[in-house]
Write an enzyme that holds these catalytic residues in place. Structure first.
Site, short mmCIF file in Angstrom:
data_model
loop_
_atom_site.label_atom_id
_atom_site.label_comp_id
_atom_site.label_asym_id
_atom_site.label_seq_id
_atom_site.Cartn_x
_atom_site.Cartn_y
_atom_site.Cartn_z
N LYS A 77 -26.87 -31.81 -27.02
CA LYS A 77 -27.05 -30.90 -25.88
C LYS A 77 -28.53 -30.86 -25.52
CE LYS A 77 -25.80 -26.14 -24.53
NZ LYS A 77 -25.21 -24.87 -25.00
N SER A 152 -21.51 -23.07 -22.09
CA SER A 152 -22.56 -23.88 -21.50
C SER A 152 -22.64 -25.30 -22.05
CB SER A 152 -23.90 -23.19 -21.72
OG SER A 152 -24.20 -23.15 -23.09
N SER A 176 -20.34 -20.63 -26.23
CA SER A 176 -20.78 -21.81 -25.49
C SER A 176 -20.38 -23.17 -26.07
CB SER A 176 -22.30 -21.78 -25.32
OG SER A 176 -22.65 -21.06 -24.17
#
Lengths: 482, 484
Positions: A77, A152, A176
């Site tokens: 990420k 996210s 997330s």
């Protein structure tokens, strides 16, 4: 290549049926083929990855394998620091920022010979639940590109779900990792707060943030957590937790028998999609068939979860994001008349709407006037929630719930405030949680969520592993995204 | 001034002398090239977390114990939020509701009174960087930022507004500085900014019980500056009150050039720092064992040492104040006394030699007493030689010079230079006779009643003996010969 589980890939590398380079090439090929449609990756480290794969090949032929995962690719990420690589957190503010150091998890991955293949898209500074707040690109759900992938960690979820990498790292502040994993039909795991070092993850809300894993199966997740976990002097909130390392093997076959699993009574208070509720009830029956004792548990504080989360998370955000002021690195406004003007122009021009909203709200709840009646109040209820959960874990081993209240929605539609309540509860209390894909409805996945007590991670993963086997979810089903 | 009483409270920031910064491993050395003592943590790169330096916590506990404070067993760090380029996170990690120490006190001792000043709290926090707005005398149209200081551990010592005059404030600061130097928890060097102070001043009519409106003064970097600022502020406030106007609560800056305080911001512009507990740092837990251990490391503090010096060494107040003003000087003195073979007679002479000769020499060479080329043992030997009458003071000073250069035993120097004092009466009588003959004019004058004339003869003897003659003996021999 993407039909194999991590352990199978690892064995194939060990016995030199295939090489790390084969795997990397195959992943790069697939990314190039499908990612222009999906938008999972912000950056692909093609040359570096090939170089690393060659090194890994050498290690393996010389019998110097660094770990069981040596030579396997991973997606990261874009809010985790990798030395000499860009790190944007999907924000315009950090465009072009080069990380001067490695996050602790990255150091551990490198030490294990795992190859960092690319950086995945996310909501700006991980603020969002659909990956739509990214300043750079849109990421779509690989099962149906009209639908959101969740967020996210949407890019990480899509990268694994669509078979572009075997696993990915994400961060989970309020679901997330687990929510996009569930929306994309893969496993999402948030460890106990303190199990994995936060050093090197661009902070969202420090008391909730935890790095975790997105993978195809629970077993894959277990292999990776053993590499990234552990006490780190650079993160004072990590704990010295030994049980994950111990040699105690749970008797896999009988693990579920006699296990006490609690179902929150509060489920009926929420508007849950029918397909989700039906599937959840069905999964409870399956657990009962395995000899699991199902208990109804009462957590009245669940009603406050979205509010608590919003208040405390935004408060921490307002302080954490303050460092992005244009003075030392990152975006800087060109023309300003004085210091305050420079601050406000820099931040107005480089931060997105969602980020600004949270900063303003967080600033408000911490102001002298509102600190006691909003922020302090929220912290007190958070303590009550933690105490309640501690009591409940004396009666039951895990809390079981649907992963989300809703199925993925189309772009432009909004998720309800309650959608991730069960996931967020784990962040508020620092507990481990794992979402497991349960089935597909109209070609969209839905999942369930197990939440354990603090540092019950090992047993949690074992239980999830067993559950996964019972339900027989077909991990070899891949989205048709060509 | 008769109708008004000033209430003064101090907020003293003291840089803790740990080797590394409070939350990272950067060195704390002063005077380095700008931005050389920095790292990813103290420049607040994304993703970094603070790692607490336990030594700094211990320094605060120690200081608290020395000031009779209560040590909180559990305390927290808080974020104090405001935007300024010298704090890279745009919040300062400090302590708010739960400081390490509370309720301490310091006994203020001035020539005529002893008075307790209560200390509200002592907490731990990080220092800010330095912004530079001018280059030499030229004002820049941009600012330069040096983050070497950013993140160095500070302890903030806050007093109750119980100080009543500029002189008391100065005494308080000097005494506090002295204690901290004894503890060695800070260098307390005001020029290097190790010790900085904000002052609250308010005036009230003595018939009033409530304190008057408080003015905070910032930007003072010397004790004399603080004294001047307080005096100025008391006069300013008294003038306002006497002309029946109201004082408005504000923060003022001390202008050391013009020697005035200037308004900086008023109460309406008070910043809301939005404090909250820092989630990145776990609570500090302080155990009884740690407190006990730290307590045992606290040396004898100045007040106790002074009392003991009075009783044990029978010195005068000036000598004691001088010796005790620096723990190392006091230690040097005691060690020298220890080595001396004539302890009782030596104390005063040792004190004199340290205060006048040794310290002057060290100051000339910008050395501290710890770096003294003359060690205590040799110093004691020198004093013993004087007491035994082996050398005169004059010779002692000569030897002292040599000792300072060579760091050697005074007896070796004596031997080398053949400077042992001549106390042999027969030998000296011979020389004295010769001197009287050679200085017959002076001898005659003396006999005629001019007392001072004898010095010329003494001088001759000294010259003959290269200064080694025992002066007392010469005097008595000459008197004997001349009055025969």
């Amino acid at each position: 290549m993407f039909f194999y589980k991590v352990k199978e890939l690892s064995n194939k590398i060990l016995f030199q049926d295939i090489s790390s380079l084969d795997i990397i090439n195959s992943c790069i090929k697939r990314i190039k083929k499908i990612d222009s449609k999906l938008g999972a990756f912000l950056k692909l480290n093609e040359h570096k990855a090939i170089h690393d794969a060659l090194n890994s090949n050498n290690r393996i032929t010389n019998g110097k394998r660094l770990s069981i995962l040596d030579g396997l690719p991973i997606a990261i990420k874009d809010n985790i620091m990798v030395k000499n690589e860009s790190m944007t957190s999907a924000s315009k503010y950090l465009k072009g920022y080069i990380s001067p150091y490695d996050a602790t998890v990255i150091k551990k991955l490198k030490k294990a010979g795992i190859i960092l293949l690319g950086r995945t898209n996310m909501d700006e500074f991980a603020m969002g639940c659909s990956t739509e707040t990214s300043a750079y690109q849109k990421t779509v759900n690989p099962w149906n590109i009209k639908y959101i992938p969740g967020g996210s960690s949407g890019g990480s979820a899509v990268s694994v779900s669509a078979g572009m990498v075997p696993f990915a790292l994400g961060s989970d502040t309020g679901g997330s990792i687990r929510q996009p994993a569930s929306f994309c039909g893969i496993v999402g795991y948030k460890p106990t707060y303190g199990l994995v070092s936060r050093y090197g993850i661009c902070a969202l809300a420090s008391s909730f943030d935890q790095i975790g894993i997105l993978a195809k199966t629970v077993e894959d997740t277990m292999l990776l957590i053993n590499i990234i976990k552990g006490i780190d002097y650079k993160d004072p909130t990590t704990c010295d937790y030994k049980e994950l390392n111990d040699n105690k093997h749970y008797n896999n076959k009988n693990l579920l028998k006699g296990l006490r699993i609690g179902i929150p009574k509060q489920l009926i208070n929420y508007r849950i999609d029918n397909v989700i509720l039906d599937s959840f009830n069905e999964s409870i029956k399956k657990l009962e068939l395995e000899g699991v004792k199902i208990l109804e548990i009462d957590i009245p504080e669940y009603k406050y979860v979205p509010a608590l989360y919003k208040v405390i998370m935004c408060a921490e955000v307002s302080a954490n994001i303050a460092t992005f002021d244009g003075m030392r690195y990152g975006y800087r406004a060109f023309e300003s008349i004085d210091l305050n003007d420079e601050y406000s122009k820099t931040r107005a021009e480089s931060l997105g709407y969602e980020v600004k909203k949270r900063i303003l709200f967080g600033t408000y709840v911490l102001s002298k006037k509102h600190y006691n009646d909003i922020f302090l109040h929220a912290q007190k209820i958070r303590t009550l929630l933690i105490e309640r959960l501690e009591k409940i874990y004396k009666k039951c081993d895990f809390i079981f719930s649907p992963a989300t209240m809703q199925m993925p929605v189309k772009f432009g539609e909004h998720l309800t405030e309650d959608c991730d309540v069960f996931l967020i509860a784990a962040n508020l209390a620092g507990l481990p949680g794992i979402t497991i894909p349960y089935k597909f409805v109209k070609n969209l996945p839905l999942g369930v969520h197990f939440m354990g007590s603090r540092f019950s991670d090992k047993l949690l993963l074992e239980v999830a592993n067993n559950f996964e086997k019972i339900i027989g979810f077909n991990i070899n089903k891949f989205p048709n995204c060509t | 001034m008769n109708n008004y009483e000033a209430s003064i409270g101090l907020e003293i920031h003291v840089q803790i002398n740990t080797k590394s910064k409070l939350f990272c491993e950067c060195p704390t050395s002063f005077g380095e090239i700008p931005n050389s003592n920095i790292c990813v943590i103290c420049t607040s790169q994304p993703g970094v977390l603070p790692i607490l330096n336990k030594k700094a916590v211990e320094a605060v506990i120690k200081t608290g114990l020395a000031l009779n404070a209560r040590i909180n067993k559990k305390c927290f760090f808080a974020r104090k939020q405001y935007f300024y380029p010298d704090i890279p996170k745009n919040y300062q990690i400090t302590q708010f509701e739960y400081p390490i120490c509370q309720e301490g006190k310091l006994i203020l001792i001035t020539s005529n009174i002893q008075k307790v000043i209560n200390i509200t709290r002592i907490h731990l926090e990080e220092d800010a960087g330095k912004l530079i707005h001018e280059f030499g005398n030229k004002k820049l149209d941009y600012s330069l930022l040096d983050l070497n200081r950013a993140g160095i551990g500070l302890m903030e010592i806050v007093t109750e507004p119980e100080i009543n005059s500029a002189n008391e404030a100065a005494t308080f600061l000097n005494q506090l500085k002295n204690i901290i130097e004894y503890l060695n928890t800070s260098e307390c060097n005001m020029e290097e900014g190790n010790m900085r102070c904000d002052v609250n001043v308010s005036l009230r009519n003595i018939v009033d019980k409530k304190l008057g409106t408080k003015i905070e003064i910032k930007n003072m970097n010397s004790i004399s500056g603080i004294k001047d600022a307080i005096t100025y502020e008391i006069n300013r406030q008294r003038y306002i009150l006497e002309s029946r106007r109201k004082i408005k609560q504000e923060t003022r800056l001390w202008d050391s050039n013009r020697k005035v305080t200037r308004s900086m911001r008023d109460k309406e512009n008070t910043l809301d720092y939005r404090y909250f507990i820092d989630p990145n740092l776990i609570p500090i837990t302080i155990t009884e064992t740690l407190i006990k251990n730290l307590n045992s490391e606290i040396p004898e503090l100045p007040i106790l040492k002074k009392n003991r010096f009075y009783k044990e060494y029978l010195l005068n107040e000036y000598d004691i104040n001088f010796l005790v003003s620096d723990k190392n000087i006091a230690d040097y003195f005691e060690k020298t006394v220890f080595f001396s073979k004539n302890k009782k007679r030596a104390t005063k002479i040792i004190a004199n030699w340290i205060i006048t000769d040794l310290m002057t020499k060290l100051n000339e060479n910008k050395l501290s007493i710890k770096e003294s080329p003359i060690n205590c043992e040799n110093m004691a030997k020198l004093i013993d030689l004087i007491i035994n009458g082996d050398i005169s003071n004059k010779i002692a000073r000569m030897i002292f010079e040599d000792m300072y250069i060579k760091s050697s035993d005074p007896r070796n120097i004596l031997r080398e230079k053949k400077l042992l004092q001549i106390s042999d009466k027969k030998c000296l009588t011979e020389i004295c006779n010769k001197a009287i003959i050679k200085n017959s004019k002076a001898a005659l004058e003396f006999k005629n009643g001019k007392q001072k004339a004898i010095y010329a003869i003494v001088g001759f003897v000294m010259k003959e003996t290269k200064g080694c003659a025992n002066p007392k003996l010469i005097n008595s021999i000459l008197l004997e010969l001349l009055t025969k």
